[in-house]
Design a protein around this motif. Structure first.
Motif, mmCIF file in Angstrom:
data_model
loop_
_atom_site.group_PDB
_atom_site.id
_atom_site.type_symbol
_atom_site.label_atom_id
_atom_site.label_comp_id
_atom_site.label_asym_id
_atom_site.label_seq_id
_atom_site.Cartn_x
_atom_site.Cartn_y
_atom_site.Cartn_z
ATOM 1 N N LEU A 265 0.829 -1.206 0.000
ATOM 2 C CA LEU A 265 0.000 0.000 0.000
ATOM 3 C C LEU A 265 0.866 1.260 0.000
ATOM 4 N N GLN A 266 1.997 1.216 0.688
ATOM 5 C CA GLN A 266 2.901 2.370 0.674
ATOM 6 C C GLN A 266 3.446 2.614 -0.728
ATOM 7 N N ALA A 267 3.700 1.539 -1.459
ATOM 8 C CA ALA A 267 4.165 1.691 -2.845
ATOM 9 C C ALA A 267 3.067 2.242 -3.748
ATOM 10 N N ALA A 268 1.796 2.041 -3.358
ATOM 11 C CA ALA A 268 0.652 2.450 -4.185
ATOM 12 C C ALA A 268 0.102 3.821 -3.811
ATOM 13 N N MET A 269 0.747 4.516 -2.871
ATOM 14 C CA MET A 269 0.281 5.840 -2.482
ATOM 15 C C MET A 269 0.481 6.842 -3.622
ATOM 16 N N PRO A 270 -0.363 7.867 -3.699
ATOM 17 C CA PRO A 270 -0.164 8.917 -4.713
ATOM 18 C C PRO A 270 1.159 9.631 -4.506
ATOM 19 N N CYS A 271 1.533 10.459 -5.458
ATOM 20 C CA CYS A 271 2.869 11.067 -5.482
ATOM 21 C C CYS A 271 3.165 11.875 -4.219
ATOM 22 N N GLN A 272 4.443 11.887 -3.875
ATOM 23 C CA GLN A 272 4.901 12.515 -2.647
ATOM 24 C C GLN A 272 4.886 14.041 -2.734
ATOM 25 N N THR A 273 4.417 14.675 -1.670
ATOM 26 C CA THR A 273 4.333 16.140 -1.612
ATOM 27 C C THR A 273 5.715 16.790 -1.628
ATOM 28 N N ILE A 274 6.669 16.203 -0.918
ATOM 29 C CA ILE A 274 7.979 16.840 -0.758
ATOM 30 C C ILE A 274 8.709 16.992 -2.090
ATOM 31 N N ILE A 275 8.408 16.137 -3.075
ATOM 32 C CA ILE A 275 9.057 16.269 -4.385
ATOM 33 C C ILE A 275 8.639 17.571 -5.058
ATOM 34 N N VAL A 276 7.386 17.979 -4.860
ATOM 35 C CA VAL A 276 6.918 19.266 -5.400
ATOM 36 C C VAL A 276 7.685 20.410 -4.740
ATOM 37 N N VAL A 277 7.845 20.326 -3.424
ATOM 38 C CA VAL A 277 8.553 21.364 -2.677
ATOM 39 C C VAL A 277 10.020 21.439 -3.126
ATOM 40 N N LEU A 278 10.656 20.284 -3.237
ATOM 41 C CA LEU A 278 12.065 20.253 -3.644
ATOM 42 C C LEU A 278 12.240 20.719 -5.098
ATOM 43 N N SER A 279 11.251 20.424 -5.948
ATOM 44 C CA SER A 279 11.309 20.897 -7.339
ATOM 45 C C SER A 279 11.285 22.415 -7.395
ATOM 46 N N HIS A 280 10.466 23.044 -6.547
ATOM 47 C CA HIS A 280 10.451 24.504 -6.446
ATOM 48 C C HIS A 280 11.818 25.012 -6.007
ATOM 49 N N ARG A 281 12.363 24.366 -4.964
ATOM 50 C CA ARG A 281 13.598 24.850 -4.353
ATOM 51 C C ARG A 281 14.770 24.794 -5.324
ATOM 52 N N TYR A 282 14.836 23.733 -6.134
ATOM 53 C CA TYR A 282 15.991 23.525 -7.007
ATOM 54 C C TYR A 282 15.686 23.806 -8.477
ATOM 55 N N ASN A 283 14.621 24.596 -8.719
ATOM 56 C CA ASN A 283 14.273 25.032 -10.076
ATOM 57 C C ASN A 283 14.046 23.859 -11.033
ATOM 58 N N GLY A 284 13.424 22.812 -10.524
ATOM 59 C CA GLY A 284 13.047 21.686 -11.368
ATOM 60 C C GLY A 284 11.705 21.954 -12.032
ATOM 61 N N ASP A 285 11.161 20.952 -12.681
ATOM 62 C CA ASP A 285 9.868 21.108 -13.350
ATOM 63 C C ASP A 285 8.752 20.958 -12.312
ATOM 64 N N HIS A 286 8.553 22.043 -11.526
ATOM 65 C CA HIS A 286 7.590 21.971 -10.426
ATOM 66 C C HIS A 286 6.146 21.945 -10.920
ATOM 67 N N MET A 287 5.884 22.451 -12.125
ATOM 68 C CA MET A 287 4.532 22.377 -12.665
ATOM 69 C C MET A 287 4.137 20.927 -12.949
ATOM 70 N N LEU A 288 5.054 20.163 -13.521
ATOM 71 C CA LEU A 288 4.792 18.747 -13.753
ATOM 72 C C LEU A 288 4.653 18.017 -12.423
ATOM 73 N N ALA A 289 5.516 18.354 -11.458
ATOM 74 C CA ALA A 289 5.441 17.719 -10.141
ATOM 75 C C ALA A 289 4.082 17.992 -9.483
ATOM 76 N N GLY A 290 3.615 19.238 -9.583
ATOM 77 C CA GLY A 290 2.313 19.582 -9.017
ATOM 78 C C GLY A 290 1.179 18.849 -9.700
ATOM 79 N N ALA A 291 1.254 18.719 -11.024
ATOM 80 C CA ALA A 291 0.220 18.005 -11.772
ATOM 81 C C ALA A 291 0.211 16.517 -11.416
ATOM 82 N N ASN A 292 1.403 15.934 -11.264
ATOM 83 C CA ASN A 292 1.497 14.536 -10.838
ATOM 84 C C ASN A 292 0.798 14.329 -9.496
ATOM 85 N N LEU A 293 1.116 15.226 -8.566
ATOM 86 C CA LEU A 293 0.533 15.144 -7.226
ATOM 87 C C LEU A 293 -0.979 15.302 -7.275
#
Length: 321
Positions: A265-293
């Motif tokens: 069930l842990q493997a089947a959880m929806p996308c992790q919130t912290i990846i969106v936060v880290l994408s913002h911090r390191y100028n990654g593709d945070h829009m895609l990360a937000g959409a995934n979430l």
């Protein structure tokens, strides 16, 4: 029966999520309040939930043995999910920033804000939170090392210091209380338990406010989001679950049903919130990360009961009692 519990619990979560979304739309919950709510859950209520769960459990050798198996297999989960994410990102021909987000979001799930509340409801004897905390410890060790390194394009090496936080301290103290049968006086334990139990409603209100704050109309037209949703919410968890049961049957490893269900069930959880936060911090593709979430969180309302049903069928198919 368990499927009914998970459906009912997700409906309850849906109401709480709607309350959070409405609060944000009505400007009762501001962006600053939403961020503060996340910190309250991560740094206050969740540590109390973890500690009180551990301290209220009875020490048994099988509990520790199953916990160690979950810890080891959590890394196997992440490795398999990494392969699935890497292969699908190459087949989709994603550019480098999108490939990183796609792979990391395939690997890491929303353990804190959805995983713990759901496991606490499904397994009210505390076993769900116990194994969930063990899984979180393994997941965090990869998120804040490999995850930070990839999102920062190698410029940052997530230090091991980031793994020493209030939740890992709560796990450590909880293990000590469990092993040595330490029982706190009721005047202390009761407030701790009340704080811990507030994790679920506060997490759902936060998810609602977070989803309401996102404008994902354009981002949701990307094909990779739907591929990721299928892989993350359905294909990879069932692949892992079936493989574990087959291999454990061959080599004779005995894993408890609750530990197995928590692991998958842990493997089947929806996308992790912290990846969106880290994408913002390191100028990654945070829009895609937000959409995934956004999309995987909505779809998990339907996928999690289905996964639980399939896991129950697999458990019986492989002759487990």
């Amino acid at each position: 029966m368990a499927t009914e519990i998970i459906v009912r619990q997700l409906l309850i979560f849906g109401v709480l999520i709607a309350v959070g979304a409405l609060g944000f739309w009505r400007k009762i919950i501001s962006v600053e309040m939403k961020n503060s709510l996340a910190r309250i859950v991560i740094d206050i209520t969740l540590p109390f939930l973890i500690f009180t769960t551990f301290s209220n459990m009875k020490y048994e050798p099988d509990l520790i043995r199953n916990g160690l198996i979950v810890f080891v297999l959590a890394f196997v989960n992440l490795l398999v999910l990494y392969w699935v994410g890497s292969i699908s990102s190459k087949l989709l021909r994603l550019d480098a920033p999108k490939r990183v987000v796609h792979t990391l979001h395939t690997m890491f799930g929303n353990i804190v804000f959805l995983g713990f509340p759901l496991l606490d409801a499904l397994f009210p004897d505390g076993l769900g939170v116990f194994y969930g905390a063990v899984y979180q410890l393994a997941s965090n060790s990869v998120t804040f090392t490999y995850g930070v390194y990839k999102l920062s394009r190698g410029s940052q090496r997530g230090g091991w210091r980031s793994l020493i936080n209030v939740n890992t301290v709560a796990i450590f103290l909880g293990v000590l209380a469990l092993v040595f049968s330490v029982k706190l006086p009721m005047v202390v334990s009761k407030p701790f338990e009340l704080l811990g139990k507030s994790t679920s409603p506060l997490s759902m209100v936060y998810i609602g406010a977070m989803l309401a704050s996102m404008n994902m109309r354009k981002a949701l037209f990307q094909k990779s989001i739907y591929v990721l949703s299928f892989n993350k919410l359905f294909f990879a968890p069932l692949l892992i679950g079936g493989a574990y049961l087959a291999v454990m049957g061959i080599i004779g490893v005995d894993l408890s049903k609750v530990a197995f269900f928590v692991l998958i069930l842990q493997a089947a959880m929806p996308c992790q919130t912290i990846i969106v936060v880290l994408s913002h911090r390191y100028n990654g593709d945070h829009m895609l990360a937000g959409a995934n979430l956004f999309l995987t969180t909505l779809l998990s309302i339907f996928s999690l009961p289905l996964i639980y049903y399939c896991l129950d069928w697999l458990w019986q198919y492989f002759g487990k009692v």
